[in-house]
Design a protein around this motif. Structure first.
Motif, short mmCIF file in Angstrom:
data_model
loop_
_atom_site.label_atom_id
_atom_site.label_comp_id
_atom_site.label_asym_id
_atom_site.label_seq_id
_atom_site.Cartn_x
_atom_site.Cartn_y
_atom_site.Cartn_z
N LEU A 121 12.18 7.45 -1.91
CA LEU A 121 11.34 8.19 -0.91
C LEU A 121 12.79 9.09 -0.12
O LEU A 121 12.26 10.22 0.15
CB LEU A 121 11.43 7.25 0.18
CG LEU A 121 10.66 8.48 1.14
CD1 LEU A 121 9.36 8.82 0.39
CD2 LEU A 121 10.44 7.17 2.16
N LYS A 122 14.07 9.45 -0.50
CA LYS A 122 14.82 10.09 -0.27
C LYS A 122 15.59 10.95 -1.42
O LYS A 122 16.18 11.78 -1.12
CB LYS A 122 16.14 9.78 1.09
CG LYS A 122 15.34 9.67 2.28
CD LYS A 122 16.10 9.44 2.98
CE LYS A 122 15.35 9.09 4.42
NZ LYS A 122 16.34 8.54 6.00
N ARG A 124 14.36 13.16 -3.60
CA ARG A 124 14.28 15.08 -2.66
C ARG A 124 15.91 15.70 -2.19
O ARG A 124 17.04 16.89 -2.80
CB ARG A 124 13.06 15.71 -2.70
CG ARG A 124 13.28 17.04 -2.35
CD ARG A 124 11.40 17.14 -1.79
NE ARG A 124 10.52 17.00 -2.76
CZ ARG A 124 9.19 15.86 -3.04
NH1 ARG A 124 9.32 15.27 -2.42
NH2 ARG A 124 8.59 16.44 -3.85
N LYS A 534 -0.96 3.69 -1.07
CA LYS A 534 -1.06 3.55 0.40
C LYS A 534 -1.09 3.10 1.48
O LYS A 534 -1.16 2.81 2.78
CB LYS A 534 -2.63 4.12 0.10
CG LYS A 534 -3.06 4.42 -0.10
CD LYS A 534 -5.43 5.24 -1.00
CE LYS A 534 -5.08 5.61 -2.05
NZ LYS A 534 -6.35 5.24 -2.35
N TYR A 537 3.56 3.29 2.17
CA TYR A 537 4.24 4.39 2.62
C TYR A 537 3.38 5.37 3.41
O TYR A 537 2.02 5.30 3.57
CB TYR A 537 4.92 5.18 1.11
CG TYR A 537 5.08 4.21 -0.07
CD1 TYR A 537 6.43 4.83 0.04
CD2 TYR A 537 5.29 3.85 -0.45
CE1 TYR A 537 7.81 4.43 -0.36
CE2 TYR A 537 6.18 3.21 -1.26
CZ TYR A 537 7.54 3.80 -1.21
OH TYR A 537 9.01 3.29 -1.55
N THR A 538 4.15 6.50 3.81
CA THR A 538 3.43 6.69 4.41
C THR A 538 3.48 8.94 4.49
O THR A 538 3.17 9.23 4.34
CB THR A 538 4.34 7.42 5.92
OG1 THR A 538 5.76 7.43 5.65
CG2 THR A 538 4.12 6.17 6.62
N VAL A 539 3.46 8.84 2.85
CA VAL A 539 3.27 9.82 1.90
C VAL A 539 2.44 9.50 0.46
O VAL A 539 2.46 8.53 0.50
CB VAL A 539 4.95 10.56 1.17
CG1 VAL A 539 5.86 11.38 2.64
CG2 VAL A 539 5.51 9.66 0.51
N SER A 540 1.77 10.98 0.29
CA SER A 540 1.00 9.95 -1.52
C SER A 540 2.06 9.87 -2.35
O SER A 540 3.22 10.58 -2.62
CB SER A 540 0.07 11.19 -0.93
OG SER A 540 0.62 12.02 -0.94
N GLU A 542 1.38 11.78 -5.00
CA GLU A 542 1.51 12.87 -5.39
C GLU A 542 2.90 13.14 -4.14
O GLU A 542 3.67 14.48 -6.11
CB GLU A 542 0.18 14.22 -5.11
CG GLU A 542 -0.03 15.38 -6.05
CD GLU A 542 -0.83 16.04 -5.74
OE1 GLU A 542 -1.76 15.51 -5.07
OE2 GLU A 542 -0.17 17.29 -5.42
N ASN A 543 3.27 13.19 -3.45
CA ASN A 543 4.31 13.93 -2.96
C ASN A 543 5.75 13.55 -3.04
O ASN A 543 6.10 14.19 -2.42
CB ASN A 543 4.27 14.74 -1.30
CG ASN A 543 2.08 15.33 -0.69
OD1 ASN A 543 2.69 16.24 -2.19
ND2 ASN A 543 1.62 14.80 -0.51
N GLU A 550 12.59 21.37 -9.13
CA GLU A 550 13.20 21.42 -7.58
C GLU A 550 14.35 21.24 -8.26
O GLU A 550 15.66 20.69 -7.31
CB GLU A 550 12.55 20.31 -7.15
CG GLU A 550 11.02 20.13 -6.57
CD GLU A 550 10.74 19.32 -5.62
OE1 GLU A 550 11.12 18.86 -4.18
OE2 GLU A 550 9.91 19.01 -6.15
#
Lengths: 563, 427
Positions: A121-122, A124, A534, A537-540, A542-543, A550
């Motif tokens: 999740l981190k 990025r 869904k 997680y708290t992000v979709s 896609e994101n 990047e």
């Protein structure tokens, strides 16, 4: 651009070159047979020439490292250097800024470094920092063993879908290998708990650490990933944990096919004998014995160097124990559905019994494991010490005198209990070249790194020391000085360091694996995963995905899978 | 018309990433799922826009404005660069290099909001987590000195009190406690409301820690709360399986500031000896966390960095913009994506008005009105893409939905141009 490195003493273990006086030709960033007479000549007469160093495990980028930077302003004050025409301002010390990390590795002659643990999740964030680390090539391992989707699939026996998910996650997040950190234990840390053995249950998943490790080891093979599973054991940092370490190695021995299939990282931290901090002793002899008898295992040291360190791992419960032991400030950072991280500043002291035992364990491992192709030099930067201390560790391995000098200063009880004083082995330059670049490149399956054969990347380190004349056993300080400041570091055919100073700066590549997954399988898996996403997680979904744009300099490595 | 889904909202630190936006003729016409603030941000971002660069109020070309900005920064002895919380991480990163190049102060708005959170963390650490951990596991949630019902409208539904997670399925399965000096909207939805005396957070946090550790308190009343109530509360904190403390400016900016955070950190640390407990700051601007993150990886320090020595130097209270300005030390300023004039102390603003100020902002603000150079930029997250960090440091990618007005570039692009010219100018 063409380069000709003339008359150096070359140590290139992958090509079995052991201190031969020879020329190395470079063209367009690669090693070539020969170059034209226009080539720039580097006179390496009486110098030591090696491939650029390859660090298989170092915490250099991402949320955990940056948390360490934020947590510790006191770490930075005394270790600064102003901006120059070529370099950005530098800030150390145990948790240096991104720029500083690139420059300092380059000065040591290292050209490839892998970030040891990135929570998906981190990731990025990890890439944003990797983008800002100059000069070296880099990548990151993805922490996947406490990932709920992985645990769901493994506990349901859906290994194909689990493999497809992991393959997809490498494509989506641009990582290099499967990192395992205290499997099951970190999930339980979500409730403030931990596991104690490989066979403890991890509710509600109906799975044990052993099953997680075996599952991921199988998936690693199914995906045909370049590196093995890269594992931080259960029970890390606890007296008596060498047994868990050997058990962990052994739990995948039947899955091996003649090649290594598991890498145990920073084994010093999981090589403890005894059953309490009072009865602590080294478990290195037992571990070395196991490794010597089993060729499916590689390890790295996590060698302790006395002085300042910042402990940072994905092992939340271990860091919790450490903050209780030390009373030092403590950062804990759990990541939803994936894991955790903890950070505690630490100082290793010579006179401290436990620290002194820790110091002996790393060296014993390196000296007792016979095959240098399966034991790699790390300090688990910055956990047991910073990577800047590698030259010091190298001289301990090359010189019994250097070791004895420290042994005479450490805690007496620790010295008495250690087998280190009785070990006479001293590493050669050839063996040092193996444990710092050749073997690590091989373990990572980076075909163009860690050697100087034709076609390899022109990543080269030249040290101002004459290996034919010097006796590293006695003149270890000269060795240390030479290794601390490379005479030249060449990266991708460009001279980046001369006489220990940065002379050119640019951004190196970030490589990542891109496994080919059968389309139908991937579709099925993604349909299920997007539903789970869904809920978990708290992000979709896609994101969650990181675009190739990047990455500052993206280098995908296509992998044919056995799916 | 096209619909873009999973848009990340560039308003508050919650960075909700499920927004749906309808676009027609390069304009946002409808917003779904977002809160009222989000909908306003997406649909009214075009109001009060600046369309032309200005020097001394006179409209000029972009090139002229950039040249003037470069002149000001290159000639300044001690410029300050401030703002950054409402732009992309990439833009902030370029700002850091500009500050390094000109030997200035680089500070972000954390220094006037959650700066004490960072200072408290640097003293004592912090046990924290991403918001999904709370959603999936937290049985007990405390909101302390924050009012998400107003400031982070979807926080409770998406991430905390009323969210549906894997192990905890919604509001009914959670206990919600609000600690505040007044009965806020959030407090009205709580199971327990603790109304404390203003500026007594430190006392209550310390008393709670004592009660957690020792069970009983000697005093009859602390912070306006009866001892029995505090003891009862301590028992609740110990007996939940997973607890989370969210805190806002009511804690960071009331008496004690960083010491309050340290007291909270130590309470949470103590609680972890009994159960699992975490705390998460309710960060305001959508990328204030990103500003801290990128400054830390590039300089070692999350805010208030002074480059006048050539290397990063950090001494909050001294190298923080508001202090530099109040002392009248800086002789030029670059303000990006922020409006210090509307919030800073009068003395600081008086000094700001005396020096040449360069401001990058999409909109007219009080700060643009006192600026010598104004360069309009694109609205990040609507007209320009980039990275941003949620309050829990989860990084997300902001989308570009529509084209900016003609001739308008992003903060990142403008700053790149300034940096390039500065590099030629300052050797």
């Amino acid at each position: 651009m063409e380069l000709l490195i003339k008359n150096g003493y070359v140590y290139d273990p992958i090509n079995e070159i052991n201190g031969e006086k020879m020329d190395i030709a470079v063209k367009d960033g690669k090693i070539v047979e020969s170059v034209s007479s226009d080539a720039k000549v580097i006179d390496a007469t009486n110098m030591l020439v090696m491939p650029g160093g390859v660090d298989i495990h170092s915490h250099i980028a991402g949320s955990k490292v940056n948390s360490g930077r934020i947590l510790r302003p006191e770490d930075h004050y005394k270790d600064v250097k102003p901006r120059t025409a070529i370099t950005r301002a530098e800030v150390g010390h145990t948790v240096p800024s991104t720029y500083t990390i690139g420059y300092r590795y380059a000065r040591l002659g290292y050209t490839t470094v892998i970030e040891a643990a990135s929570p998906p999740l981190k990731t990025r964030h990890t890439h944003e920092e990797l983008n800002d680390i100059p000069l070296i090539d880099k990548s990151c391992y993805l922490v996947l063993d406490n990932n709920w989707i992985v645990l769901d699939y493994l506990s349901q026996g859906e290994i194909d879908k689990c493999a497809a998910f992991i393959g997809w996650i490498f494509k989506a997040l641009k990582g290099y290998a499967i990192k395992i950190v205290n499997p099951g234990g970190v999930e339980l840390w979500g409730w403030g708990k931990n596991v104690e053995s490989l066979d403890d249950q991890v509710p509600p998943f109906d799975i044990t650490p052993r099953e997680i490790i075996r599952g991921l080891c199988k998936i690693n093979k199914m995906l045909n990933l370049p590196h093995t599973i890269h594992l931080h054991t259960n029970n890390l940092g606890k007296p008596g944990n060498y047994r868990t370490t050997i058990e962990t190695m052994d739990t995948v021995s039947d899955l091996a096919d003649g090649k290594p299939n598991i890498h145990i990282t920073h084994v010093q931290f999981c090589g403890y004998g005894g059953d309490s901090w009072i009865t602590l002793r080294s478990g290195a002899p037992e571990i070395a014995k196991y490794v010597n008898n089993h060729n499916h295992v590689t390890i790295d040291l996590g060698q302790v160097v006395f002085g300042d360190a910042t402990t940072m791992t994905g092992d939340g419960p271990f860091q919790f124990i450490l903050q209780n032991l030390t009373g030092n400030k403590w950062k804990n950072a759990d990541v939803e559905a994936e894991g955790s991280a903890g950070i505690v500043p630490y100082k290793y002291k010579r006179k401290n019994f436990v620290n002194a035992v820790q110091w002996t364990i790393g060296l014993e491992l390196a000296l007792l494991i016979k095959d240098p192709w399966r034991v790699f030099l790390t300090t688990d930067h910055p956990n047991a010490g910073t990577f800047m201390k590698y030259p010091r560790v190298i001289t301990w391995l090359m010189s019994k005198v250097a070791r004895e000098k420290v042994l005479n200063k450490i805690n007496k009880r620790a010295k008495k209990r250690s087998t280190l004083p009785s070990i006479d082995r001293e590493y050669t330059f050839y063996e040092i070249a193996i444990i710092t670049r050749a073997a690590t490149a091989k373990a990572l399956n980076l075909a163009n790194k860690g050697h100087l054969g034709v076609g390899a990347d022109a990543d080269i380190a030249i040290y101002n020391i004459n290996p034919m004349e010097i006796d590293p056993s006695k003149e270890y300080k000269k060795v240390r000085r030479a290794l601390k400041r490379a005479a030249y570091t060449i990266k991708g055919g460009e001279i980046i360091v001369k006489d220990g100073e940065i002379v050119k700066s640019f951004i190196g590549e970030t490589f990542w694996v891109k496994p080919a997954i059968p389309e139908d399988l991937e579709k099925d898996m993604l349909r299920e995963v997007s539903e789970k996403f869904k809920e978990y997680y708290t992000v979709s979904l896609e994101n969650y995905i990181i675009g190739e744009n990047e990455l500052a300099s993206s280098k995908p490595i296509a992998v044919k899978t056995n799916l | 018309m096209k619909t873009v889904r999973n848009v990340v909202c560039p308003f508050c630190g919650s960075l909700c990433d499920d927004i749906e936006v309808d676009i027609e003729d390069n304009r946002v016409v409808k917003v779904r799922k977002g809160c009222a603030i989000s909908a306003t941000k997406f649909t009214k971002y075009n109001e009060e826009r600046i369309y032309k660069p200005r020097i001394d109020g006179r409209e000029v070309s972009l090139e002229e404005a950039i040249n003037e900005a470069v002149e000001i920064l290159a000639n300044a002895k001690y410029p300050a660069l401030y703002g950054w919380s409402c732009t992309s991480t990439e833009a902030i990163n370029i700002g850091i290099e500009i500050a390094e190049l000109v030997g200035g102060v680089m500070d972000n708005t954390a220094s006037v909001c959650h700066g004490p959170t960072i200072l408290g963390e640097q003293d004592a650490g912090i046990s924290t987590c991403t918001l999904g951990q709370v959603k999936n596991r937290a049985e007990l949630i405390i909101y302390w000195g924050c009012n998400p019902a107003h400031a982070h409208p979807r926080h409770m539904a998406r991430y905390s009190a009323a969210s549906r997670g894997r192990f905890v399925k919604g509001r009914k399965e959670r206990t919600v406690i609000v600690v505040d000096v007044r009965k806020t909207h959030t407090a009205k939805t709580a199971d327990i409301f603790i109304q404390i005396k203003p500026n007594s957070d430190f006392e209550l946090l310390t008393a709670l820690r004592w009660a957690v550790k020792n069970g009983e308190l000697e005093q009859e009343e602390i912070a306006g709360i009866p001892a029995e109530k505090i003891e009862e509360l301590a028992d609740m904190l110990i007996s939940c399986r997973f607890g989370a403390l969210f805190f806002g400016l009511g804690l960071t900016m009331s008496a004690g500031k960083a010491r309050n955070i340290e007291a909270a950190v130590n309470l949470v640390r103590e609680l972890n000896n009994y159960t699992k407990f975490v705390m998460v700051p309710m960060r305001g601007h959508f990328n204030v966390t990103g500003a801290n993150e990128v400054m830390a990886w590039a300089t070692g320090f999350p805010f208030a960095v002074d480059f006048s020595r050539g290397y990063p130097f950090y001494n909050p209270g001294d190298t923080t913009f508001v202090d530099v300005l109040t002392r009248g030390d800086c002789d030029a300023a670059l303000i990006v994506a922020s409006d210090p004039v509307s919030g800073f102390p009068a003395e600081a603003i008086r000094n700001l008005a005396k020096i040449p100020v360069i401001t990058l902002d999409p909109h007219e603000t009080l700060t643009t009105m006192i600026s010598k150079v104004v360069i309009p930029t694109a609205v990040v997250g609507i007209e320009a893409e980039g990275s941003a960090y949620r309050m829990d440091a989860v990084p997300l990618r902001l989308k570009k939905l529509v084209e900016p007005p003609p001739g308008i570039l992003s903060d990142e692009e403008v700053l790149k141009m300034i940096l390039k010219k500065l590099k030629e100018r300052v050797k």
